[in-house]
Structure formats: C-alpha cells, structure tokens
Design an enzyme around this catalytic site. Structure first.
Site, PDB file in Angstrom:
ATOM      1  N   ARG A 130       8.204  20.312  34.195  1.00 49.29           N
ATOM      2  CA  ARG A 130       9.308  20.191  35.149  1.00 49.29           C
ATOM      3  C   ARG A 130       9.712  18.731  35.224  1.00 49.29           C
ATOM      4  O   ARG A 130       9.420  18.031  36.182  1.00 49.29           O
ATOM      5  CB  ARG A 130       8.861  20.729  36.518  1.00 49.29           C
ATOM      6  CG  ARG A 130       9.968  21.166  37.401  1.00 49.29           C
ATOM      7  CD  ARG A 130       9.844  20.554  38.765  1.00 49.29           C
ATOM      8  NE  ARG A 130       9.628  19.125  38.674  1.00 49.29           N
ATOM      9  CZ  ARG A 130       9.456  18.326  39.706  1.00 49.29           C
ATOM     10  NH1 ARG A 130       9.431  18.793  40.903  1.00 49.29           N
ATOM     11  NH2 ARG A 130       9.292  17.013  39.559  1.00 49.29           N
TER      12      ARG A 130
ATOM     13  N   LYS B 135       6.795   5.536  34.627  1.00 51.72           N
ATOM     14  CA  LYS B 135       6.095   5.372  35.918  1.00 51.72           C
ATOM     15  C   LYS B 135       5.097   4.223  35.842  1.00 51.72           C
ATOM     16  O   LYS B 135       4.950   3.439  36.775  1.00 51.72           O
ATOM     17  CB  LYS B 135       5.364   6.661  36.288  1.00 51.72           C
ATOM     18  CG  LYS B 135       6.293   7.684  36.930  1.00 51.72           C
ATOM     19  CD  LYS B 135       5.992   7.856  38.413  1.00 51.72           C
ATOM     20  CE  LYS B 135       7.211   8.267  39.188  1.00 51.72           C
ATOM     21  NZ  LYS B 135       7.096   9.444  40.013  1.00 51.72           N
TER      22      LYS B 135
ATOM     23  N   GLU C   6       1.930  14.297  37.283  1.00 57.25           N
ATOM     24  CA  GLU C   6       3.354  13.984  37.343  1.00 57.25           C
ATOM     25  C   GLU C   6       4.196  15.064  36.666  1.00 57.25           C
ATOM     26  O   GLU C   6       3.944  15.404  35.510  1.00 57.25           O
ATOM     27  CB  GLU C   6       3.550  12.641  36.612  1.00 57.25           C
ATOM     28  CG  GLU C   6       4.909  12.066  36.702  1.00 57.25           C
ATOM     29  CD  GLU C   6       5.240  11.563  38.090  1.00 57.25           C
ATOM     30  OE1 GLU C   6       4.340  11.065  38.799  1.00 57.25           O
ATOM     31  OE2 GLU C   6       6.407  11.681  38.476  1.00 57.25           O
ATOM     32  N   ASP C   7       5.161  15.585  37.396  1.00 58.49           N
ATOM     33  CA  ASP C   7       6.129  16.523  36.826  1.00 58.49           C
ATOM     34  C   ASP C   7       5.494  17.765  36.193  1.00 58.49           C
ATOM     35  O   ASP C   7       5.896  18.212  35.106  1.00 58.49           O
ATOM     36  CB  ASP C   7       7.070  15.808  35.842  1.00 58.49           C
ATOM     37  CG  ASP C   7       8.127  14.989  36.577  1.00 58.49           C
ATOM     38  OD1 ASP C   7       8.086  14.970  37.828  1.00 58.49           O
ATOM     39  OD2 ASP C   7       8.997  14.385  35.932  1.00 58.49           O
TER      40      ASP C   7
ATOM     41  N   ASP D  76       2.413  12.655  42.648  1.00 55.45           N
ATOM     42  CA  ASP D  76       3.494  11.871  43.248  1.00 55.45           C
ATOM     43  C   ASP D  76       4.648  12.746  43.709  1.00 55.45           C
ATOM     44  O   ASP D  76       5.290  12.447  44.725  1.00 55.45           O
ATOM     45  CB  ASP D  76       3.993  10.819  42.252  1.00 55.45           C
ATOM     46  CG  ASP D  76       5.032   9.924  42.887  1.00 55.45           C
ATOM     47  OD1 ASP D  76       4.746   9.382  43.966  1.00 55.45           O
ATOM     48  OD2 ASP D  76       6.139   9.790  42.331  1.00 55.45           O
ATOM     49  N   ASP D  77       4.928  13.816  42.974  1.00 53.98           N
ATOM     50  CA  ASP D  77       6.054  14.675  43.358  1.00 53.98           C
ATOM     51  C   ASP D  77       5.808  15.309  44.722  1.00 53.98           C
ATOM     52  O   ASP D  77       6.735  15.566  45.478  1.00 53.98           O
ATOM     53  CB  ASP D  77       6.264  15.784  42.316  1.00 53.98           C
ATOM     54  CG  ASP D  77       6.353  15.205  40.923  1.00 53.98           C
ATOM     55  OD1 ASP D  77       7.190  14.326  40.709  1.00 53.98           O
ATOM     56  OD2 ASP D  77       5.544  15.599  40.058  1.00 53.98           O
TER      57      ASP D  77
ATOM     58  N   TYR E  90      13.749   3.778  34.653  1.00 54.25           N
ATOM     59  CA  TYR E  90      13.326   5.049  35.260  1.00 54.25           C
ATOM     60  C   TYR E  90      14.570   5.887  35.565  1.00 54.25           C
ATOM     61  O   TYR E  90      15.506   5.872  34.794  1.00 54.25           O
ATOM     62  CB  TYR E  90      12.405   4.785  36.471  1.00 54.25           C
ATOM     63  CG  TYR E  90      11.516   5.986  36.656  1.00 54.25           C
ATOM     64  CD1 TYR E  90      10.589   6.326  35.669  1.00 54.25           C
ATOM     65  CD2 TYR E  90      11.665   6.822  37.737  1.00 54.25           C
ATOM     66  CE1 TYR E  90       9.833   7.470  35.766  1.00 54.25           C
ATOM     67  CE2 TYR E  90      10.903   7.977  37.848  1.00 54.25           C
ATOM     68  CZ  TYR E  90       9.994   8.291  36.861  1.00 54.25           C
ATOM     69  OH  TYR E  90       9.261   9.439  36.951  1.00 54.25           O
TER      70      TYR E  90
ATOM     71  N   ASN F   1      17.758  14.907  43.295  1.00 56.83           N
ATOM     72  CA  ASN F   1      18.167  14.033  42.186  1.00 56.83           C
ATOM     73  C   ASN F   1      18.667  14.872  41.024  1.00 56.83           C
ATOM     74  O   ASN F   1      18.237  16.012  40.884  1.00 56.83           O
ATOM     75  CB  ASN F   1      16.960  13.218  41.695  1.00 56.83           C
ATOM     76  CG  ASN F   1      16.433  12.284  42.758  1.00 56.83           C
ATOM     77  OD1 ASN F   1      17.200  11.590  43.392  1.00 56.83           O
ATOM     78  ND2 ASN F   1      15.119  12.290  42.951  1.00 56.83           N
TER      79      ASN F   1
HETATM   80  P1  NAD Z   1      10.659  22.544  43.173  1.00 57.89           P
HETATM   81  O1  NAD Z   1      11.182  23.221  41.985  1.00 57.89           O
HETATM   82  O2  NAD Z   1       9.196  22.503  43.436  1.00 57.89           O
HETATM   83  O3  NAD Z   1      11.354  23.171  44.490  1.00 57.89           O
HETATM   84  C1  NAD Z   1      12.703  23.481  44.620  1.00 57.89           C
HETATM   85  C2  NAD Z   1      12.862  24.383  45.830  1.00 57.89           C
HETATM   86  O4  NAD Z   1      14.255  24.570  46.092  1.00 57.89           O
HETATM   87  C3  NAD Z   1      12.263  25.777  45.665  1.00 57.89           C
HETATM   88  O5  NAD Z   1      11.585  26.131  46.833  1.00 57.89           O
HETATM   89  C4  NAD Z   1      13.488  26.679  45.509  1.00 57.89           C
HETATM   90  O6  NAD Z   1      13.256  27.960  46.029  1.00 57.89           O
HETATM   91  C5  NAD Z   1      14.486  25.937  46.354  1.00 57.89           C
HETATM   92  N1  NAD Z   1      15.864  26.301  46.036  1.00 57.89           N
HETATM   93  C6  NAD Z   1      16.422  26.503  44.835  1.00 57.89           C
HETATM   94  N2  NAD Z   1      17.702  26.884  44.991  1.00 57.89           N
HETATM   95  C7  NAD Z   1      17.947  26.898  46.304  1.00 57.89           C
HETATM   96  C8  NAD Z   1      19.074  27.196  47.089  1.00 57.89           C
HETATM   97  N3  NAD Z   1      20.222  27.570  46.536  1.00 57.89           N
HETATM   98  N4  NAD Z   1      18.964  27.115  48.426  1.00 57.89           N
HETATM   99  C9  NAD Z   1      17.825  26.744  48.991  1.00 57.89           C
HETATM  100  N5  NAD Z   1      16.727  26.430  48.303  1.00 57.89           N
HETATM  101  C10 NAD Z   1      16.787  26.514  46.978  1.00 57.89           C
HETATM  102  O7  NAD Z   1      11.246  21.067  43.114  1.00 57.89           O
HETATM  103  P2  NAD Z   1      10.790  19.804  43.982  1.00 57.89           P
HETATM  104  O8  NAD Z   1       9.794  18.998  43.234  1.00 57.89           O
HETATM  105  O9  NAD Z   1      10.443  20.229  45.345  1.00 57.89           O
HETATM  106  O10 NAD Z   1      12.134  18.960  43.983  1.00 57.89           O
HETATM  107  C11 NAD Z   1      13.285  19.435  44.653  1.00 57.89           C
HETATM  108  C12 NAD Z   1      14.351  18.358  44.655  1.00 57.89           C
HETATM  109  O11 NAD Z   1      13.873  17.220  45.353  1.00 57.89           O
HETATM  110  C13 NAD Z   1      14.743  17.881  43.267  1.00 57.89           C
HETATM  111  O12 NAD Z   1      16.144  17.824  43.153  1.00 57.89           O
HETATM  112  C14 NAD Z   1      14.188  16.501  43.182  1.00 57.89           C
HETATM  113  O13 NAD Z   1      15.054  15.652  42.467  1.00 57.89           O
HETATM  114  C15 NAD Z   1      14.150  16.063  44.616  1.00 57.89           C
HETATM  115  N6  NAD Z   1      13.104  15.053  44.822  1.00 57.89           N
HETATM  116  C16 NAD Z   1      13.480  13.879  45.410  1.00 57.89           C
HETATM  117  C17 NAD Z   1      12.555  12.894  45.585  1.00 57.89           C
HETATM  118  C18 NAD Z   1      12.969  11.627  46.255  1.00 57.89           C
HETATM  119  O14 NAD Z   1      14.048  11.524  46.735  1.00 57.89           O
HETATM  120  N7  NAD Z   1      12.150  10.622  46.329  1.00 57.89           N
HETATM  121  C19 NAD Z   1      11.251  13.069  45.155  1.00 57.89           C
HETATM  122  C20 NAD Z   1      10.884  14.302  44.573  1.00 57.89           C
HETATM  123  C21 NAD Z   1      11.833  15.278  44.422  1.00 57.89           C
END
Ligand code: NAD
Length: 540
Positions: A145, A163, A234-235, A257-258, A92, A397
């Site tokens: 995504r 997954k 997913e994604d 899951d996201d 993964y 990530n």
């Molecule tokens: P998403 O695209 O839905 O959301 C991203 C958000 O970040 C948006 O609201 C965007 O406006 C904001 N953003 C972008 N640039 C920015 C900046 N410069 N300053 C402030 N905010 C900013 O994506 P998501 O699914 O919410 O995922 C976001 C992050 O979280 C990813 O990097 C993902 O890897 C991580 N994530 C981690 C886990 C985990 O740790 N288990 C799980 C899911 C997602």
C-alpha cells in the site's frame, strides 16, 4: 583501513569529490583522479542546487538528487537541509510516489536490501550481506500500500529509502546507521506483472501462513544480526499492518509510522488547535471520515491521551466516531474489520457523513479516507454552525485526494475553520485576512521518535512515547503561527523539533525502565552531540 584512490571516490559516505584538498589528494592517492580546482562544500552545494533547478520536472530532480546521494552523502544532505522546504517534496511525497511508479525504469544502482521469498531459510545470511555493520534503524515495506498508490510490489523501495533520508536530514541519524529493506512476497498488481520493466518477483502475493512465517523469520533475523536496530513498518496493507504491529511491538523496538506517526502528528495538530479554541482534549468529539490505519491510529492515541489525563477508556472511545465507505460505524453493523470494533458505538446507523455530522455534532472533522471533495460545502457549513472555531483536517494525500481544499474550508466556514492537510496547500487570503494552512506531515514526528529510541536504546516503542512526541510538537507551535491558523511549526525548524521530541522520547524510555543505555546527565545535550551534521571530515 579507509579506502584510497578511486575506491574512495565511489564511497558516498567518505567521498568529498572536488573538495578534497591538495594535501588529501597527495596523501590518499587522488592526484589526477579529480579536476584541479578545489571547491568548498558551500560552492559544491550551490552548484548542485543550480543543477536541481535546471532539471525540467520533479522526477528528474529526484533522479539527480538520488544520484548525488549515491555519490556524496555529505553534499546531498547539505543541499537538502539548507533548502528543506523545497527538498522534502522532491525526496519524499509527492515526488517519491511518482519515483516508485517508475522505479523499474529509473533503477540505476542498488540502494537498500531486497528480501524475497527465495531467501526463505537464509534471511539472516542475506542481512549479513549488507556492507555496513551496526545498523540501528531499518525501514521496511512489503510494497502493498504505497502512499495512495496501492500495491507496487518491489517498486516500493523508494519509500524506505526516502524515509531514511528524512531521518538523517530532519533528525541527524547518521546515514551509516540506516538500512532500507523491501520484502518482496510478490504483487497483485497485474499491470506490473505483465509489464516489461518490473524489477520484483513475477508472482502473486504470498499470504496467510507462508507470509506470516516469512515475516517471523525476518524479525528473528533482524534481532540476531542487528540486535540494536529499531524496525519501522512502512506502507503495509491494512490487513497486515495492524497484525504485525500487534505481534511484534513488544518483541523488538518497532512501530508503524502510518498508524502511530500519523496519529501523533494529527493529535499534535488537534492539541495546537485547542490552544486557539480554548477547549480541552476531554471535551472534544472527533468524527473521522475513513477508518483505516490513519484514522483508528489517531483515535487510539487520542484515547491514550485522554486516559492519561484521567478519563475512563470507554468514555474516551465514545468521543471518537467513524464514517467509513459504508457509513457510520455502529454496533449493529456486521461487516466491520477488527480494528474498527472498539469504535462501533450503540447508535442508529447513518449512511452518510452529512447525517453523521448533524446527529453527532463533532468539534473536529478529520479526513483520512483518500476520497477527495467529501467535505462538501454543506458539511463544512454545518461544522461552522456547530462550533465557533471548527477543527477541519483534510489529511488525505496527495493534494488531489484531500477531502476539501484550504480555500474551501476557510470560505465555507466564514474564515473560522482551523484547517490542516496532509499535503501542502498555499496560504489563503479571505476577507482581508491571511490564513496559513498547517501541513500534518509525519516528518514532524517519526525522525524525532526514532532518534530518541536510538539514543536511549529503548527496548520498545510505546504509545506513551508518541504521546510525548505529540505534546512536544504542539507546544512548539508559536503564538504567531496560531494567529495565522497554522497548527504546526515551520518546517525550517525541523531539526530543533526533532531534537526536542527525541529528548522527550528518550526521557520517557529512561523513566519507564525501557532504556538499555545509561542515562546521560544532560539528555538533550547528549543527543544533540550525536546528530549527524553534513560537514566534511579532514583526512590529512
Ligand atoms: P487505509 O486504506 O488504511 O484506510 C482508508 C479508509 O478510508 C478505510 O477505512 C476505508 O473504508 C475508508 N474509505 C474509503 N472510501 C471511503 C469513502 N468514500 N467514505 C468514507 N470512507 C472511505 O488508509 P490510511 O493509511 O488510513 O490512509 C488514509 C488516508 O490518509 C490516505 O489518503 C493517506 O494519504 C492519508 N494519510 C495522511 C497522513 C498525514 O497527513 N500525515 C498520514 C497517513 C495517511
């Protein structure tokens, strides 16, 4: 009739390769088709592990493991489960991201089902082409995504495949119950469209009514062809992810899951951190950087937790604040997407995270922005001056996108931050003290939730189930882990974690009247007995 002879050797669920015994070779028409020496599963596993180690890089290891899975699933899961900490990053994230990017080039044989716009009007028929009946668990993506990599179209297939492997390895969901699906509605990734090896439809993404009608037909077809299946979204890009979850979560057992898995794992981290700080959920103020699927999902689950503990919903929402790419999310802004509106509070607009921290004085800072190095030294120092033990989670990530590193969080808070990240960080020695960063990996949550839903045959997957999962996970963190600052259990305990979560989720389904299965006398025992173990069956 189970297959015999050469056909048996090409069925990954039945094949034992060189482990077929003399008796089996006679009885099943295998004589001559295998080299004479007979190996045990353990010997095969150590040989396979050595082969993984010989591969020069992570992608080559991924390719080897995928081929092993396609050849012999018992052996694949034996290797993965016995070396879970080493294997998860290979099957993964982060390797799967690279594998998706190269999916066109490394594609060898189909694993999973591709549904494309050309299948409109006959999706149920295509689902019936899947060779196994009685599918119970589907992970579906439309590739818009993929991880932090953006729109990869049909190359996203690596994600549902990976997954579902984790469901089997971490929670013992039988591989024959699982079906990875990629919905190909085109891609807006011009490089892919122009490239020579892209495997998907060569057209721009369908959107609007055409997209919605396709998804509607897909969901109907799943409910008809696999009526007991749990559907995991997913994604998907965030404009579709929230809509689809809202539209379908009460129509069939499904979750995203996201949004929800991330929410539960992050909330579990906060709950475990509170065992160190001594605070309660009710007196937290959470400030998120990033207001997408992950951030608002976490806040929604925090609100569910706080309201189930007696707090009013408005008050609970008022404890969650967001900074997105444009600054603090406040009522006066006119550019906010629908999912951010519940968190747009009456407050002066502030353009930066640093100003928001200073003004709001949060107890926890949660990074889900995908923007690296945005938790700067002054921001972490400010958190440490506001809180004896500041909670600082840099969840973006992969590692290169984390809002700050573990080392920075500890150094800038004088060793007081309770830090967790989305991707793994090595432990840190700071001022003679060992700090072990927790990894808020969704695999602590979704396999157990899925197993619990399957076991209870729940009609729906609810927030209350994710809350039960988060509480169970937080309770399983040992005091010894907390002493080191680690807010998640060791990954080596993942089967135990998944079983406990599955039991809590199934209990919730039975208590809330959502279960379609009858309640066994001992839920945990019943679930444990059904978990897939990678051992060979005897044929003769
Ligand atoms: P998403 O695209 O839905 O959301 C991203 C958000 O970040 C948006 O609201 C965007 O406006 C904001 N953003 C972008 N640039 C920015 C900046 N410069 N300053 C402030 N905010 C900013 O994506 P998501 O699914 O919410 O995922 C976001 C992050 O979280 C990813 O990097 C993902 O890897 C991580 N994530 C981690 C886990 C985990 O740790 N288990 C799980 C899911 C997602």
């Amino acid at each position: 009739m189970p297959p015999r002879g050469a056909a048996l050797l090409t069925d990954p669920l039945l094949n034992k390769g060189t482990a077929f015994t003399e008796r089996e070779r006679d009885a099943l028409g295998l004589r001559g088709l295998l080299p004479p020496r007979i190996f045990t599963l353990e010997e095969q596993a150590s040989r396979s592990l050595a082969a993984v180690h010989r591969k020069p890089d992570a992608l080559e290891k991924y390719i080897y493991l995928t081929n092993l899975q396609n050849r012999n699933e018992v052996l694949f899961y034996r290797v993965v489960m016995d070396h879970i900490e080493e294997m998860v990053p290979l099957i993964y994230t982060p390797t799967v991201g690279q594998a998706c990017l190269e999916y066109g080039a490394i594609y060898r044989r189909p694993r999973g089902l591709f549904l494309t716009l050309r299948d409109k009007g006959r999706i149920a028929e295509v689902l019936r082409h899947w060779p196994v009946q009685g599918i119970r668990l589907i992970v579906v993506t439309d590739g818009e995504r993929i991880l932090g990599l953006g729109d990869l179209g049909a190359l996203g297939m690596g994600i549902p495949v990976g997954k579902l492997s984790l469901y089997t390895a971490c929670a013992g969901v039988h591989p024959s119950y699982t079906l990875p699906i990629t919905i190909d509605v085109g891609t807006d990734n011009q490089d892919l469209l122009d490239g020579p090896v892209y495997i998907g439809l060569r057209q721009k993404r369908a959107r609007g009514e055409e997209y919605d009608a396709f998804i509607e037909e897909f969901v109907e077809a799943v409910a008809t062809v696999f009526p007991k299946a749990l559907l995991q979204w997913e994604d998907f890009g965030n404009t579709n992810a929230f809509r689809l979850l809202g539209a379908y979560q009460q129509r069939l057992p499904s979750f995203n899951d996201d949004i929800q898995g991330t929410a539960a794992v992050a909330l579990a981290g906060v709950m475990a951190a509170l065992r160190v700080t001594g605070g309660t959920l009710a007196d937290q103020k959470l400030l998120f950087l990033g207001a997408g699927e992950a951030g608002t999902g976490i806040a929604d689950l925090y609100v569910a937790a706080a309201t189930s503990a007696g707090m009013g919903e408005a008050e609970a929402r008022a404890r969650c604040w967001f900074v997105d790419s444009k600054g603090l999310v406040v009522q006066s802004r006119t550019d906010l997407a629908h999912h951010k509106l519940p968190y747009a509070h009456a407050h002066e607009y502030l353009p930066s995270l640093a100003e928001a921290v200073a003004a709001l004085k949060p107890t926890a800072l949660i990074g889900v922005s995908g923007m690296p190095q945005t938790f700067t030294q002054p921001i972490v120092e400010q958190m440490a001056s506001l809180n004896q033990r500041p909670i600082v989670f840099a969840l973006s990530n992969p590692t290169s996108k984390a809002e700050c590193t573990a080392e920075q969080a500890y150094a800038w808070s004088d060793g007081r931050a309770i830090f967790a990240s989305g991707s793994p960080f090595a432990e840190v020695e700071f001022k003679g003290r060992r700090h072990v960063p927790g990894q808020g990996n969704n695999i602590y949550i979704f396999p157990g939730v899925g197993l619990g839903v399957l076991a209870s045959e729940s009609r729906e997957v609810t927030d209350a189930m994710f809350l039960a999962a988060a509480r169970t996970l937080a309770d399983m963190v040992d005091p010894a882990d907390l002493d080191l600052g680690r807010v998640y259990p060791a990954l080596t305990r993942i089967r135990e974690v998944s079983l406990r979560i599955a039991t809590a989720v199934a209990a919730n389904a039975h208590d809330s009247g959502l279960a379609r299965a009858s309640r066994p006398e001992d839920l945990a025992q019943d679930i444990r007995a059904r978990m897939f173990e990678p051992v060979y069956r005897e044929y003769a």
